[in-house]
Design an enzyme around this catalytic site. Structure first.
Site, PDB file in Angstrom:
ATOM      1  CG  ASP A   1      -2.099   1.108   1.281  1.00  0.00           C
ATOM      2  OD1 ASP A   1      -1.970   1.807   0.357  1.00  0.00           O
ATOM      3  OD2 ASP A   1      -2.531   1.305   2.378  1.00  0.00           O
TER       4      ASP A   1
ATOM      5  CD  GLU B   1      -4.873   1.249  -2.317  1.00  0.00           C
ATOM      6  OE1 GLU B   1      -5.991   0.616  -1.926  1.00  0.00           O
ATOM      7  OE2 GLU B   1      -4.116   1.948  -1.786  1.00  0.00           O
TER       8      GLU B   1
ATOM      9  CG  ASP C   1      -0.946   2.991   6.097  1.00  0.00           C
ATOM     10  OD1 ASP C   1      -1.636   3.200   5.302  1.00  0.00           O
ATOM     11  OD2 ASP C   1      -0.367   3.668   7.230  1.00  0.00           O
TER      12      ASP C   1
END
Length: 159
Positions: free
Chosen positions: A7, A67, A140
């Site tokens: 991420d 992502e 996260d």
């Protein structure tokens, strides 16, 4: 199959490693890379690269999922996120590891069934779907595990 989910962020990059065996997902590791905000941008990006390279060498993933960037209202923030994301995409690629990308909505829909799910819903499903996930985890890191799961679910080669 070992999957590393990432991420990306310049301030906080979440990472999560999952092993897939049949229909079972097992927690291997997760955390957050926090480059020193006091450093110049180039040095923060270098710190991110070095940390990612160490994680990849320590956990030896077969594949990596990242992502995709969403566009912020602030163009400067979007540009900096894009630079961090470039490092996140480049690092595993230079080590010969395949990299896939997923939008935030793809990840949420794959994990929860709802494309606009809230963070706590994604975290709850991560804990249900992966064995041995620690109860308390930085958001996260949990997001990175969701990205790894999304990759496992979306890729027919992993079935």
């Amino acid at each position: 199959m070992r999957i590393l989910g990432l991420d990306p962020g310049l301030r906080h990059t979440g990472w999560g490693v999952v092993d897939k065996s049949g229909n079972r997902y097992t927690f291997v590791g997760a955390g957050v890379i926090n480059p020193d905000v006091g450093l110049e941008l180039a040095n923060r990006l270098a710190e991110l690269h070095i940390s990612l390279e160490k994680i990849i060498k320590d956990f030896c993933p077969d594949t990596v999922a990242v992502e995709e960037t969403f566009v912020n209202k602030n163009p400067n923030s979007t540009l900096k996120l894009g630079q961090a994301r470039g490092v996140v995409l480049m690092t595993p690629a230079t080590l010969g590891i395949p990299v896939a990308e997923y939008t935030p909505n793809q990840i949420k829909k794959t994990i929860t069934g709802v494309g606009h799910a809230e963070k706590h819903q994604v975290d709850m499903m991560v804990h249900r779907l992966i064995a041995n996930v620690p109860e308390k985890m930085p958001p996260d890191a949990s997001d990175a595990l969701a990205i790894a799961l999304c990759h496992a679910f979306q890729n027919p080669a992993f079935k």
